[in-house]
Design a protein around this motif. Structure first.
Motif, PDB file in Angstrom:
ATOM      1  N   GLY A  12       0.828  -1.206   0.000  1.00  0.00           N
ATOM      2  CA  GLY A  12       0.000   0.000   0.000  1.00  0.00           C
ATOM      3  C   GLY A  12       0.864   1.260   0.000  1.00  0.00           C
ATOM      4  N   SER A  13       1.937   1.242   0.787  1.00  0.00           N
ATOM      5  CA  SER A  13       2.836   2.402   0.833  1.00  0.00           C
ATOM      6  C   SER A  13       3.530   2.585  -0.508  1.00  0.00           C
ATOM      7  CB  SER A  13       3.895   2.219   1.917  1.00  0.00           C
ATOM      8  OG  SER A  13       3.309   1.776   3.105  1.00  0.00           O
ATOM      9  N   LEU A  14       3.996   1.474  -1.086  1.00  0.00           N
ATOM     10  CA  LEU A  14       4.664   1.554  -2.384  1.00  0.00           C
ATOM     11  C   LEU A  14       3.711   2.091  -3.437  1.00  0.00           C
ATOM     12  CD1 LEU A  14       6.672  -1.797  -2.526  1.00  0.00           C
ATOM     13  CD2 LEU A  14       7.521   0.475  -1.976  1.00  0.00           C
ATOM     14  N   ALA A  15       2.439   1.679  -3.329  1.00  0.00           N
ATOM     15  CA  ALA A  15       1.444   2.134  -4.300  1.00  0.00           C
ATOM     16  C   ALA A  15       1.243   3.638  -4.205  1.00  0.00           C
ATOM     17  CB  ALA A  15       0.111   1.420  -4.072  1.00  0.00           C
ATOM     18  N   LEU A  16       1.614   4.226  -3.062  1.00  0.00           N
ATOM     19  CA  LEU A  16       1.426   5.661  -2.868  1.00  0.00           C
ATOM     20  C   LEU A  16       2.751   6.410  -2.932  1.00  0.00           C
ATOM     21  CD1 LEU A  16      -1.263   5.307  -0.096  1.00  0.00           C
ATOM     22  CD2 LEU A  16      -1.612   6.095  -2.432  1.00  0.00           C
ATOM     23  N   GLY A  17       3.795   5.765  -3.451  1.00  0.00           N
ATOM     24  CA  GLY A  17       5.041   6.479  -3.738  1.00  0.00           C
ATOM     25  C   GLY A  17       6.142   6.365  -2.703  1.00  0.00           C
ATOM     26  N   ALA A  18       6.089   5.373  -1.813  1.00  0.00           N
ATOM     27  CA  ALA A  18       7.098   5.272  -0.748  1.00  0.00           C
ATOM     28  C   ALA A  18       8.516   5.095  -1.285  1.00  0.00           C
ATOM     29  CB  ALA A  18       6.751   4.124   0.200  1.00  0.00           C
ATOM     30  N   GLU A  19       8.631   4.376  -2.415  1.00  0.00           N
ATOM     31  CA  GLU A  19       9.968   4.152  -2.986  1.00  0.00           C
ATOM     32  C   GLU A  19      10.599   5.462  -3.421  1.00  0.00           C
ATOM     33  OE1 GLU A  19      10.827   0.987  -2.603  1.00  0.00           O
ATOM     34  OE2 GLU A  19      12.827   1.717  -3.081  1.00  0.00           O
ATOM     35  N   ALA A  20       9.814   6.286  -4.098  1.00  0.00           N
ATOM     36  CA  ALA A  20      10.322   7.580  -4.557  1.00  0.00           C
ATOM     37  C   ALA A  20      10.683   8.456  -3.361  1.00  0.00           C
ATOM     38  CB  ALA A  20       9.283   8.275  -5.435  1.00  0.00           C
ATOM     39  N   THR A  21       9.864   8.396  -2.317  1.00  0.00           N
ATOM     40  CA  THR A  21      10.129   9.175  -1.107  1.00  0.00           C
ATOM     41  C   THR A  21      11.451   8.736  -0.480  1.00  0.00           C
ATOM     42  OG1 THR A  21       7.766   9.434  -0.679  1.00  0.00           O
ATOM     43  CG2 THR A  21       9.243   9.798   1.180  1.00  0.00           C
ATOM     44  N   ALA A  22      11.655   7.415  -0.397  1.00  0.00           N
ATOM     45  CA  ALA A  22      12.886   6.891   0.216  1.00  0.00           C
ATOM     46  C   ALA A  22      14.115   7.337  -0.567  1.00  0.00           C
ATOM     47  CB  ALA A  22      12.819   5.371   0.294  1.00  0.00           C
ATOM     48  N   ARG A  23      14.027   7.204  -1.891  1.00  0.00           N
ATOM     49  CA  ARG A  23      15.174   7.571  -2.728  1.00  0.00           C
ATOM     50  C   ARG A  23      15.487   9.056  -2.604  1.00  0.00           C
ATOM     51  NH1 ARG A  23      13.175   4.011  -6.912  1.00  0.00           N
ATOM     52  NH2 ARG A  23      12.113   5.804  -7.822  1.00  0.00           N
ATOM     53  N   LYS A  24      14.430   9.890  -2.609  1.00  0.00           N
ATOM     54  CA  LYS A  24      14.620  11.334  -2.540  1.00  0.00           C
ATOM     55  C   LYS A  24      15.222  11.719  -1.193  1.00  0.00           C
ATOM     56  CE  LYS A  24      13.475  15.333  -4.507  1.00  0.00           C
ATOM     57  NZ  LYS A  24      14.330  16.213  -4.925  1.00  0.00           N
ATOM     58  N   LEU A  25      14.778  11.045  -0.144  1.00  0.00           N
ATOM     59  CA  LEU A  25      15.279  11.354   1.195  1.00  0.00           C
ATOM     60  C   LEU A  25      16.775  11.037   1.285  1.00  0.00           C
ATOM     61  CD1 LEU A  25      14.219  12.398   3.884  1.00  0.00           C
ATOM     62  CD2 LEU A  25      13.837  10.054   4.588  1.00  0.00           C
TER      63      LEU A  25
END
Lengths: 73, 162
Positions: A12-25
């Motif tokens: 669910g988190s990945l579906a809402l962009g968690a991967e992009a958030t992690a990479r950007k952080l």
């Protein structure tokens, strides 16, 4: 002393962009010279707040949500 | 379907998949997942090969392949876009998203665009009900999909992966 940041890798988190958030952080922290350790966990089930990013500090974890890649800077 | 024979090269790969899962209780579905993962579909002739290897009837294997919508017998387009049509997504605007996808791509569910780029499929529940409406593009899941986000996904797929 590295700050630990928890970012879910739940579907669910990945579906809402968690991967992009992690990479950007990770990228922004590196650019700013701030030491952080990103740990990936499951979801706490508060899907309306995903991606829910938790930051460990002296008082425990403080959660921010929803955190998109755009919010990171 | 039973008269079709698998090409020898394909047969070897299918049998390799069979051997990797033969030890399981009920290996058939895992084998079919591997075969589809390798070929993009369950190629013609696979049913006979798998049935013989597992000592099952062709009817049984054919039955499993045709029962589950996930298994397809024709190669898909370069990208597979699945839009959830289950209840939660319906309640959150899924029907409008379906129509938008069909109009934007010019195909109906189950069809592939003329340029072979995208196959549009219906899917019934991706387990993302808390962030409906949901869709899956290839192996990536997406929640709270709006028409704009869907357009962006379709365009990005064209640039990045094709």
């Amino acid at each position: 002393m590295s700050v630990t940041v928890w970012i879910p890798r739940d579907a669910g988190s990945l579906a809402l962009g968690a991967e992009a958030t992690a990479r950007k952080l990770e990228a922004e922290a590196k650019a700013a010279g701030t030491a952080i350790t990103v740990r990936r966990n499951g979801s706490r089930g508060l899907y309306w707040l995903e991606p829910l990013v938790e930051v460990e500090c002296a008082d425990g974890r403080i959660a921010y949500g929803p955190v998109t890649a755009r919010d990171v800077p | 379907m039973s008269a079709v024979v698998a090409a020898p090269a394909n047969e070897a790969r299918i049998l390799a998949a069979v051997e990797r899962h033969r030890h399981r209780d009920g290996p058939l579905i895992e084998i079919l997942h591997e075969v589809q993962g390798e070929f993009g579909c369950i190629p013609p002739g696979s049913v006979a090969v798998i049935a013989a290897a597992l000592n099952l009837s062709r009817a049984e294997v054919h039955g499993v392949v045709t029962f589950y919508h996930h298994f397809r017998t024709k190669a898909p387009g370069r990208h597979v876009l699945q839009i959830c049509r289950a209840e939660s997504c319906q309640a959150a605007g899924g029907r409008a998203l379906e129509r938008h996808a069909q109009e934007r791509l010019g195909v109906r569910f189950g069809e592939t665009t003329a340029d072979g780029r995208v196959t549009l499929q219906a899917v019934y529940c991706l387990g993302l009900c808390a962030c409906s409406p949901a869709a899956m593009l290839d192996d990536e899941v997406h929640g709270r999909v709006t028409a704009e986000r869907l357009d962006a996904l379709i365009d990005a797929g064209a640039r990045v992966k094709s």
